[in-house]
Design a protein around this motif. Structure first.
Motif, short mmCIF file in Angstrom:
data_model
loop_
_atom_site.label_atom_id
_atom_site.label_comp_id
_atom_site.label_asym_id
_atom_site.label_seq_id
_atom_site.Cartn_x
_atom_site.Cartn_y
_atom_site.Cartn_z
N PRO A 161 -45.79 47.48 -52.13
CA PRO A 161 -44.85 48.58 -51.90
C PRO A 161 -44.06 48.88 -53.17
N GLN A 162 -43.65 50.13 -53.32
CA GLN A 162 -43.05 50.56 -54.59
C GLN A 162 -41.54 50.69 -54.55
N LEU A 163 -40.97 51.07 -53.43
CA LEU A 163 -39.54 51.35 -53.37
C LEU A 163 -38.85 50.46 -52.35
N ALA A 164 -37.71 49.92 -52.73
CA ALA A 164 -36.94 49.07 -51.82
C ALA A 164 -36.53 49.84 -50.58
N GLU A 165 -36.16 51.11 -50.75
CA GLU A 165 -35.75 51.92 -49.61
C GLU A 165 -36.86 52.03 -48.57
N ASN A 166 -38.09 52.12 -49.05
CA ASN A 166 -39.22 52.21 -48.12
C ASN A 166 -39.43 50.91 -47.34
N ILE A 167 -39.17 49.81 -47.98
CA ILE A 167 -39.26 48.52 -47.29
C ILE A 167 -38.17 48.44 -46.23
N GLY A 168 -36.97 48.92 -46.57
CA GLY A 168 -35.87 48.91 -45.61
C GLY A 168 -36.13 49.79 -44.41
N THR A 169 -36.62 51.01 -44.64
CA THR A 169 -36.90 51.90 -43.52
C THR A 169 -38.09 51.41 -42.71
N THR A 170 -38.99 50.69 -43.35
CA THR A 170 -40.09 50.06 -42.61
C THR A 170 -39.55 49.03 -41.63
N ALA A 171 -38.60 48.22 -42.08
CA ALA A 171 -37.99 47.23 -41.19
C ALA A 171 -37.32 47.91 -40.00
N ARG A 172 -36.68 49.04 -40.26
CA ARG A 172 -36.06 49.80 -39.17
C ARG A 172 -37.12 50.27 -38.17
N ALA A 173 -38.23 50.80 -38.68
CA ALA A 173 -39.31 51.26 -37.81
C ALA A 173 -39.91 50.09 -37.01
N MET A 174 -40.05 48.95 -37.64
CA MET A 174 -40.57 47.78 -36.94
C MET A 174 -39.67 47.39 -35.78
N ALA A 175 -38.37 47.36 -36.02
CA ALA A 175 -37.42 46.98 -34.98
C ALA A 175 -37.48 47.96 -33.81
N ILE A 222 -44.68 40.84 -47.46
CA ILE A 222 -44.72 41.79 -48.57
C ILE A 222 -45.62 41.21 -49.66
N VAL A 223 -46.61 41.99 -50.07
CA VAL A 223 -47.54 41.55 -51.10
C VAL A 223 -47.21 42.25 -52.42
N ALA A 224 -46.88 41.46 -53.41
CA ALA A 224 -46.67 41.95 -54.78
C ALA A 224 -45.81 43.21 -54.85
N PRO A 225 -44.57 43.16 -54.37
CA PRO A 225 -43.72 44.35 -54.45
C PRO A 225 -43.50 44.74 -55.92
N ARG A 226 -43.58 46.01 -56.20
CA ARG A 226 -43.53 46.48 -57.59
C ARG A 226 -42.26 46.03 -58.32
N ASP A 227 -41.12 46.08 -57.62
CA ASP A 227 -39.84 45.79 -58.26
C ASP A 227 -39.29 44.43 -57.89
N GLY A 228 -40.16 43.56 -57.40
CA GLY A 228 -39.71 42.22 -57.04
C GLY A 228 -39.02 42.19 -55.68
N GLU A 285 -31.56 44.65 -52.90
CA GLU A 285 -30.42 44.97 -52.05
C GLU A 285 -30.55 46.33 -51.35
N ARG A 286 -31.19 47.28 -52.02
CA ARG A 286 -31.28 48.62 -51.44
C ARG A 286 -32.08 48.62 -50.14
N ALA A 287 -32.96 47.66 -49.96
CA ALA A 287 -33.74 47.59 -48.73
C ALA A 287 -32.83 47.33 -47.54
#
Length: 258
Positions: free
Chosen positions: A25-39, A48-54, A58-60
């Motif tokens: 995944p490329q953006l922290a915000e997308n990981i955060g909104t994914t967690a929201r969708a999962m819930a 998470i496999v090899a996130p681009r920005d580590g 925090e933004r997630a």
């Protein structure tokens, strides 16, 4: 308050619920909104496999709208092989299968299969590709089944969280018992046939008194039309009380003016 404080009191995940696996995944915000969708859909295992920005980012947490526990428990892996090593079945979302010979399911079909796998106490996962290009052929080669959403063929573009939400929603529906249709009556109730007939008697009596039903030949059909009107839907007891008041007020008001 930081993005990690607070958060929703999410239910603990079932040990055999599907794992959502975000590949590169490329953006922290997308990981955060994914967690929201999962819930939203009752999925709580995130890898998470090899996130681009580590990771962590925090933004997630800020973007997750309270789905903090999913992010707190998220696991990070270097490769897809590492992320799926302990799973028994792997599914992969793929908008356009590219020269791959594998079973392809809709989101609904895949959700039913995932539920069956879970009921057998086997672990499963769903691969979601990077935002820009999706999963590549090497990623899809690791999957047992591909998932393709039946969307508008002229515009099938979804962002990462949307793609996860579709699967989470279908997963949730596999055990959801919400009726497909219900009438919200709040503090009243659907009128019984007796209550409805009581109102019809009131209405017809006053219509006879007013002369509205004076045409004897047409009267039976007019009464039937009125009855059809009030039995076509589910009239509530409160609505009938209001209509009783309307009919009474029309009658007494007319007498007062005469």
């Amino acid at each position: 308050m930081t993005g990690r404080e607070g958060g929703a009191d999410l239910a603990p995940p079932g040990p055999y619920d599907p794992v959502v696996i975000l590949v590169r995944p490329q953006l922290a915000e997308n990981i955060g909104t994914t967690a929201r969708a999962m819930a939203n859909g009752g999925l709580f295992h995130l890898r998470i496999v090899a996130p681009r920005d580590g990771w962590p980012q925090e933004r997630a947490w800020y973007a997750s709208s309270g789905a903090h526990r999913i992010l707190d428990a998220a696991e990070v892996f270097d490769t897809v092989d590492d992320a799926i090593a302990d799973l028994h079945r792997v599914f992969a979302t793929c908008p356009r299968p590219r020269h791959v010979v594998k079973p392809v399911m809709t989101a609904r079909g895949a959700a039913a299969e995932l539920r069956a796998v879970s009921d057998r106490k086997l672990r499963s996962g769903i691969l979601f590709g990077p935002e820009r290009a999706g999963l590549d052929n090497e990623d899809m080669a690791r999957a047992d089944v591909l998932i393709r959403y039946p969307l508008n063929p002229r515009f099938m573009s979804l962002n990462l969280a949307q793609a996860v939400l579709v699967m989470a929603y279908e997963w949730f529906l596999t055990e959801d018992t919400t009726p497909e249709r219900e009438l919200m009556t709040n503090e009243t109730h659907v009128a019984t046939k007796g209550e409805l007939e009581n109102f019809m008697s009131h209405l017809i009596r006053d219509l006879d008194d007013s002369g509205f039903l004076r045409n004897e030949q047409k009267r039976p059909g007019m009464v039937r039309n009125l009855r059809h009107f009030f039995t076509r839907g589910e009239v509530t007891e409160q609505e009938l009380r209001t209509l009783h008041g309307v009919v009474s007020e029309l009658t007494t008001g007319r007498k007062a003016r005469s």
